[in-house]
Design an enzyme around this catalytic site. Sequence first.
Site, PDB file in Angstrom:
ATOM      1  N   GLN A  75       0.780 -12.626  29.074  1.00 27.64           N
ATOM      2  CA  GLN A  75       0.362 -13.649  28.113  1.00 27.64           C
ATOM      3  C   GLN A  75      -1.144 -13.864  28.308  1.00 27.64           C
ATOM      4  O   GLN A  75      -1.679 -13.563  29.387  1.00 27.64           O
ATOM      5  CB  GLN A  75       1.137 -14.946  28.427  1.00 27.64           C
ATOM      6  CG  GLN A  75       0.844 -16.130  27.552  1.00 27.64           C
ATOM      7  CD  GLN A  75       1.165 -15.845  26.101  1.00 27.64           C
ATOM      8  OE1 GLN A  75       0.378 -15.155  25.432  1.00 27.64           O
ATOM      9  NE2 GLN A  75       2.267 -16.367  25.601  1.00 27.64           N
TER      10      GLN A  75
ATOM     11  N   GLU B 243      -4.489  -5.411  20.053  1.00 22.64           N
ATOM     12  CA  GLU B 243      -3.239  -5.838  19.397  1.00 22.64           C
ATOM     13  C   GLU B 243      -3.522  -6.254  17.954  1.00 22.64           C
ATOM     14  O   GLU B 243      -4.524  -6.908  17.672  1.00 22.64           O
ATOM     15  CB  GLU B 243      -2.633  -7.028  20.149  1.00 22.64           C
ATOM     16  CG  GLU B 243      -1.348  -7.531  19.499  1.00 22.64           C
ATOM     17  CD  GLU B 243      -0.468  -8.275  20.476  1.00 22.64           C
ATOM     18  OE1 GLU B 243      -0.060  -7.667  21.484  1.00 22.64           O
ATOM     19  OE2 GLU B 243      -0.208  -9.458  20.241  1.00 22.64           O
TER      20      GLU B 243
HETATM   21  P1  FAD Z   1      12.509 -13.168  28.556  1.00 27.34           P
HETATM   22  O1  FAD Z   1      12.040 -12.086  29.452  1.00 27.34           O
HETATM   23  O2  FAD Z   1      13.920 -13.142  28.117  1.00 27.34           O
HETATM   24  O3  FAD Z   1      12.187 -14.568  29.271  1.00 27.34           O
HETATM   25  C1  FAD Z   1      12.312 -15.794  28.568  1.00 27.34           C
HETATM   26  C2  FAD Z   1      12.657 -16.909  29.543  1.00 27.34           C
HETATM   27  O4  FAD Z   1      13.965 -16.713  30.050  1.00 27.34           O
HETATM   28  C3  FAD Z   1      11.754 -16.980  30.776  1.00 27.34           C
HETATM   29  O5  FAD Z   1      11.646 -18.336  31.149  1.00 27.34           O
HETATM   30  C4  FAD Z   1      12.531 -16.200  31.837  1.00 27.34           C
HETATM   31  O6  FAD Z   1      12.202 -16.607  33.168  1.00 27.34           O
HETATM   32  C5  FAD Z   1      13.958 -16.570  31.478  1.00 27.34           C
HETATM   33  N1  FAD Z   1      14.925 -15.515  31.781  1.00 27.34           N
HETATM   34  C6  FAD Z   1      14.751 -14.178  31.683  1.00 27.34           C
HETATM   35  N2  FAD Z   1      15.879 -13.534  31.990  1.00 27.34           N
HETATM   36  C7  FAD Z   1      16.812 -14.479  32.282  1.00 27.34           C
HETATM   37  C8  FAD Z   1      18.187 -14.432  32.639  1.00 27.34           C
HETATM   38  N3  FAD Z   1      18.826 -13.270  32.800  1.00 27.34           N
HETATM   39  N4  FAD Z   1      18.830 -15.634  32.826  1.00 27.34           N
HETATM   40  C9  FAD Z   1      18.195 -16.817  32.685  1.00 27.34           C
HETATM   41  N5  FAD Z   1      16.877 -16.904  32.350  1.00 27.34           N
HETATM   42  C10 FAD Z   1      16.206 -15.742  32.132  1.00 27.34           C
HETATM   43  N6  FAD Z   1       6.952 -12.935  20.234  1.00 27.34           N
HETATM   44  C11 FAD Z   1       7.303 -12.422  19.028  1.00 27.34           C
HETATM   45  O7  FAD Z   1       8.073 -13.046  18.283  1.00 27.34           O
HETATM   46  N7  FAD Z   1       6.807 -11.216  18.601  1.00 27.34           N
HETATM   47  C12 FAD Z   1       5.975 -10.469  19.350  1.00 27.34           C
HETATM   48  O8  FAD Z   1       5.550  -9.388  18.964  1.00 27.34           O
HETATM   49  C13 FAD Z   1       5.587 -10.974  20.646  1.00 27.34           C
HETATM   50  N8  FAD Z   1       4.769 -10.280  21.471  1.00 27.34           N
HETATM   51  C14 FAD Z   1       4.475 -10.769  22.737  1.00 27.34           C
HETATM   52  C15 FAD Z   1       3.676  -9.994  23.593  1.00 27.34           C
HETATM   53  C16 FAD Z   1       3.369 -10.475  24.866  1.00 27.34           C
HETATM   54  C17 FAD Z   1       2.516  -9.630  25.799  1.00 27.34           C
HETATM   55  C18 FAD Z   1       3.823 -11.754  25.285  1.00 27.34           C
HETATM   56  C19 FAD Z   1       3.440 -12.284  26.638  1.00 27.34           C
HETATM   57  C20 FAD Z   1       4.614 -12.512  24.436  1.00 27.34           C
HETATM   58  C21 FAD Z   1       4.959 -12.030  23.159  1.00 27.34           C
HETATM   59  N9  FAD Z   1       5.776 -12.752  22.294  1.00 27.34           N
HETATM   60  C22 FAD Z   1       6.111 -12.244  21.056  1.00 27.34           C
HETATM   61  C23 FAD Z   1       6.269 -14.078  22.682  1.00 27.34           C
HETATM   62  C24 FAD Z   1       7.650 -13.982  23.391  1.00 27.34           C
HETATM   63  O9  FAD Z   1       8.625 -13.552  22.474  1.00 27.34           O
HETATM   64  C25 FAD Z   1       7.977 -15.386  23.920  1.00 27.34           C
HETATM   65  O10 FAD Z   1       7.095 -15.736  24.951  1.00 27.34           O
HETATM   66  C26 FAD Z   1       9.431 -15.628  24.319  1.00 27.34           C
HETATM   67  O11 FAD Z   1       9.607 -17.029  24.499  1.00 27.34           O
HETATM   68  C27 FAD Z   1       9.870 -14.953  25.606  1.00 27.34           C
HETATM   69  O12 FAD Z   1       9.991 -13.605  25.457  1.00 27.34           O
HETATM   70  P2  FAD Z   1      10.256 -12.661  26.740  1.00 27.34           P
HETATM   71  O13 FAD Z   1      10.447 -11.299  26.213  1.00 27.34           O
HETATM   72  O14 FAD Z   1       9.228 -12.885  27.763  1.00 27.34           O
HETATM   73  O15 FAD Z   1      11.660 -13.264  27.222  1.00 27.34           O
END
Ligand code: FAD
Length: 291
Positions: A179, A17
């Site tokens: 993560q 990455e």
């Molecule tokens: P989601 O999948 O939306 O989940 C976020 C939270 O909401 C979780 O607690 C989940 O359980 C909950 N949730 C999900 N769906 C629902 C629903 N329908 N109703 C209620 N609750 C729900 N950040 C950046 O800014 N740029 C990046 O390039 C980046 N790359 C990443 C790469 C990886 C592999 C990882 C693990 C994280 C990365 N992040 C990045 C960080 C990420 O944006 C954060 O962790 C963010 O807080 C959550 O993103 P998510 O896509 O997992 O969100």
Amino acid sequence: MKLSDLFSREGLSLSFEVFPPKTDTVFESVRQATEEIATLRPAFMSVTYGAGGGTSRYTLDIAKNIKERYGVPTLAHLTCVSSTRETVHEKIEAMRAAGIQNVMALRGDIPADVSDAARAGWAYSHAVELVRELKSFGDEFCVGGACYPEVHPESANQREDIRYLREKVEAGCDFLTTQMFFDNNLFYNFLYKIREAGITVPVIPGIMPITNGNQVERAIKLSGSLMPQRFKALVDKFGTTPAAMKQAGIAYATDQIIDLFANGIKNVHVYSMNKPDVAAAIQQNLSDILG
Ligand code: FAD
């Protein structure tokens, strides 16, 4: 190349990455670092995207450059939180025009200072909505989603986190990337639980080599990861001696990756943080294992 094709192949692979420059002035040095990593010929490279505008401008430039100049498949990250639908759609169209086939669909972190009222007006609440939009283009994009072996910090508990993860996968995620974690047992337990919950897509563990004592606190804060005693001891002993910490951090990450491969994981993603020397050292440590 779609990453789903890569993950269905036999054989072990390593991917790296990188993150795009925050400002124009460092664009050249970042581009150079990402190109050096590309010359290692990893299975693919992911390019992060800054939520709230931060470093989002250059994600596509860096991903396109790596793909076109080095033939390394790229995974472009895209976040949706606090973005308008128009902005997200423009980004998706730009990715289509650039021939990007793999997209990591993320929500992004919620900025600390944002009010509930402002949040209520946002076009997107969760990554699942972005996954659905990307999949509305049929099979044009291979879509990845994030997952959290130690539970996302906003989740009430792991059961709830996995329930939403399953919803995200059912919306169209072709694979998941984790993560960072420093204790492989946490990953194995998580994998067991999500398989039990019916999530069958490939799960790519993300390993962060900690090569600098100052990096530890920030990495732990961002990820919420637990620090195993063995890792703590290493940071305590070598954290203030840069060269020793770098060597120890690379060895620790290498050890985690070997254990993952030995336990049946085929593809490991390394959070190489624009450090070609660290990426090269890990790859070299695994040269005979990767074959
Ligand atoms: P989601 O999948 O939306 O989940 C976020 C939270 O909401 C979780 O607690 C989940 O359980 C909950 N949730 C999900 N769906 C629902 C629903 N329908 N109703 C209620 N609750 C729900 N950040 C950046 O800014 N740029 C990046 O390039 C980046 N790359 C990443 C790469 C990886 C592999 C990882 C693990 C994280 C990365 N992040 C990045 C960080 C990420 O944006 C954060 O962790 C963010 O807080 C959550 O993103 P998510 O896509 O997992 O969100």
